[in-house]
Design a protein around this motif. Structure first.
Motif, mmCIF file in Angstrom:
data_model
loop_
_atom_site.group_PDB
_atom_site.id
_atom_site.type_symbol
_atom_site.label_atom_id
_atom_site.label_comp_id
_atom_site.label_asym_id
_atom_site.label_seq_id
_atom_site.Cartn_x
_atom_site.Cartn_y
_atom_site.Cartn_z
ATOM 1 N N UNK A 70 -8.437 -6.739 -22.750
ATOM 2 C CA UNK A 70 -8.831 -5.493 -23.416
ATOM 3 C C UNK A 70 -10.198 -5.644 -24.077
ATOM 4 N N UNK A 71 -10.405 -6.783 -24.728
ATOM 5 C CA UNK A 71 -11.660 -7.016 -25.448
ATOM 6 C C UNK A 71 -12.845 -7.059 -24.486
ATOM 7 N N UNK A 72 -12.698 -7.775 -23.403
ATOM 8 C CA UNK A 72 -13.788 -7.852 -22.432
ATOM 9 C C UNK A 72 -14.090 -6.486 -21.823
ATOM 10 N N UNK A 73 -13.044 -5.746 -21.515
ATOM 11 C CA UNK A 73 -13.243 -4.411 -20.955
ATOM 12 C C UNK A 73 -13.962 -3.498 -21.951
ATOM 13 N N UNK A 74 -13.550 -3.569 -23.215
ATOM 14 C CA UNK A 74 -14.175 -2.739 -24.245
ATOM 15 C C UNK A 74 -15.648 -3.100 -24.432
ATOM 16 N N UNK A 75 -15.943 -4.412 -24.485
ATOM 17 C CA UNK A 75 -17.333 -4.835 -24.646
ATOM 18 C C UNK A 75 -18.190 -4.358 -23.484
ATOM 19 N N UNK A 76 -17.675 -4.490 -22.278
ATOM 20 C CA UNK A 76 -18.432 -4.059 -21.109
ATOM 21 C C UNK A 76 -18.756 -2.575 -21.194
ATOM 22 N N UNK A 77 -17.771 -1.774 -21.574
ATOM 23 C CA UNK A 77 -17.965 -0.321 -21.624
ATOM 24 C C UNK A 77 -18.932 0.096 -22.723
ATOM 25 N N UNK A 78 -18.706 -0.419 -23.934
ATOM 26 C CA UNK A 78 -19.514 0.063 -25.053
ATOM 27 C C UNK A 78 -20.928 -0.522 -25.023
ATOM 28 N N UNK A 79 -21.069 -1.785 -24.628
ATOM 29 C CA UNK A 79 -22.403 -2.361 -24.551
ATOM 30 C C UNK A 79 -23.210 -1.734 -23.429
ATOM 31 N N UNK A 165 -20.114 0.603 -34.103
ATOM 32 C CA UNK A 165 -19.470 1.288 -32.984
ATOM 33 C C UNK A 165 -18.848 0.288 -32.014
ATOM 34 N N UNK A 166 -19.565 -0.810 -31.766
ATOM 35 C CA UNK A 166 -19.004 -1.869 -30.914
ATOM 36 C C UNK A 166 -17.715 -2.399 -31.525
ATOM 37 N N UNK A 167 -17.778 -2.657 -32.830
ATOM 38 C CA UNK A 167 -16.616 -3.198 -33.539
ATOM 39 C C UNK A 167 -15.426 -2.237 -33.479
ATOM 40 N N UNK A 168 -15.683 -0.963 -33.766
ATOM 41 C CA UNK A 168 -14.613 0.037 -33.767
ATOM 42 C C UNK A 168 -14.016 0.208 -32.375
ATOM 43 N N UNK A 169 -14.871 0.183 -31.363
ATOM 44 C CA UNK A 169 -14.394 0.354 -29.996
ATOM 45 C C UNK A 169 -13.534 -0.828 -29.567
ATOM 46 N N UNK A 170 -13.947 -2.027 -29.975
ATOM 47 C CA UNK A 170 -13.174 -3.219 -29.623
ATOM 48 C C UNK A 170 -11.778 -3.169 -30.233
ATOM 49 N N UNK A 171 -11.677 -2.742 -31.493
ATOM 50 C CA UNK A 171 -10.370 -2.635 -32.141
ATOM 51 C C UNK A 171 -9.552 -1.489 -31.566
ATOM 52 N N UNK A 172 -10.212 -0.375 -31.278
ATOM 53 C CA UNK A 172 -9.497 0.764 -30.709
ATOM 54 C C UNK A 172 -8.889 0.415 -29.359
ATOM 55 N N UNK A 173 -9.557 -0.460 -28.617
ATOM 56 C CA UNK A 173 -9.012 -0.853 -27.305
ATOM 57 C C UNK A 173 -7.701 -1.610 -27.471
ATOM 58 N N UNK A 175 -5.570 -1.142 -30.041
ATOM 59 C CA UNK A 175 -4.589 -0.143 -30.462
ATOM 60 C C UNK A 175 -4.115 0.685 -29.277
ATOM 61 N N UNK A 176 -5.038 1.032 -28.381
ATOM 62 C CA UNK A 176 -4.688 1.864 -27.232
ATOM 63 C C UNK A 176 -3.702 1.173 -26.302
ATOM 64 N N UNK A 177 -3.768 -0.165 -26.244
ATOM 65 C CA UNK A 177 -2.869 -0.946 -25.388
ATOM 66 C C UNK A 177 -1.698 -1.539 -26.168
ATOM 67 N N UNK A 178 -1.498 -1.057 -27.400
ATOM 68 C CA UNK A 178 -0.387 -1.493 -28.259
ATOM 69 C C UNK A 178 -0.440 -2.995 -28.520
ATOM 70 N N UNK A 179 -1.644 -3.523 -28.738
ATOM 71 C CA UNK A 179 -1.811 -4.948 -29.027
ATOM 72 C C UNK A 179 -2.342 -5.201 -30.433
ATOM 73 N N UNK A 180 -2.596 -4.149 -31.199
ATOM 74 C CA UNK A 180 -3.148 -4.337 -32.530
ATOM 75 C C UNK A 180 -2.162 -5.077 -33.435
#
Length: 231
Positions: A70-79, A165-173, A175-180
């Motif tokens: 999830x983290x790698x996917x989020x970083x790729x998208x937001x960066x 925004x990068x930080x928020x997106x990484x955490x939101x990813x 939460x979206x996958x129920x891993x928070x």
């Protein structure tokens, strides 16, 4: 300092991010490298493990694998969204980062299969060690490359608002996958209380309540089974 400690030590770029108020991006990388070092040590020194611990170690690994995917996917998208218009060099760098993450996914899957086979089929844990050594070294190399090639450049051209925004997106990813529920206690377990309070101040109040009443107890129960204190 041994090799594993050196890999876990914060770099100057990670420290610069933290000074800018960016906590989770450098922290998740550092914690993950420590987890890989811990599995690597376990597989090199342990004999046969009790079934309950073996299953807990597999669940722990699968959960961390999901968190990192999830983290790698989020970083790729937001960066990509933030950097692709900053110049042609960033377009190539983000594409290279995506390629490296794809390769890590393949190696992570191989390491997971080796772990399950070694622990569930009553083989020696050491039979999975080679896959973990290879994966640990690939993650270490990718982390070093990201800090040198991407983070160092991004620090010069992204604003503090962009990084938030990068930080928020990484955490939101997560939460979206129920891993928070696992990601937060995993990341915050060694953070000083006053720093953790600052983190929780950025969340709605119900998140702190969930953390204390559900997420942290469940995390500790799994951690105590997978990684008993005696070890």
């Amino acid at each position: 300092m041994n090799d594993h400690e050196a890999l876990s030590a914060p770099s100057s770029d990670a420290s610069a991010l933290e000074q800018a108020g960016i906590v989770f991006v450098p922290l998740i990388r550092r914690r993950y490298l420590r987890e890989l070092a811990r599995y690597r040590l376990l597989l090199g020194t342990e004999g046969h493990l009790p079934p309950d611990r073996a299953e807990a170690l597999i669940l722990w690994w699968e959960t961390l694998s999901s968190i990192m995917a999830n983290h790698h996917r989020a970083l790729s998208q937001v960066l990509w969204e933030l950097l692709h218009d900053k110049g042609p060099e960033f377009e190539g760098l983000v594409a290279a980062m995506n390629q490296r993450h794809t390769m890590l996914h393949s190696s992570r899957s191989e390491a997971g299969r080796a772990l399950k086979s070694a622990l569930r089929e009553k083989g020696a844990p050491s039979s999975a060690q080679l896959s973990f050594i290879r994966f640990h070294e690939e993650v270490s190399a990718t982390s070093f490359w990201e800090e040198r090639e991407i983070v160092s450049r991004a620090l010069r051209c992204l604003s503090s608002v962009d990084w938030q925004r990068v930080e928020s997106y990484a955490l939101a990813s997560q939460a979206a996958e129920d891993r928070l529920g696992h990601a937060l206690p995993w990341l915050l377990e060694e953070m000083p209380g006053e720093e953790a309070d600052l983190v929780f101040a950025t969340f709605p109040p119900h998140v702190a309540r969930l953390y204390e009443t559900a997420w942290l107890p469940a995390y500790r129960q799994l951690a105590d089974t997978a990684w008993p204190r005696s070890n």
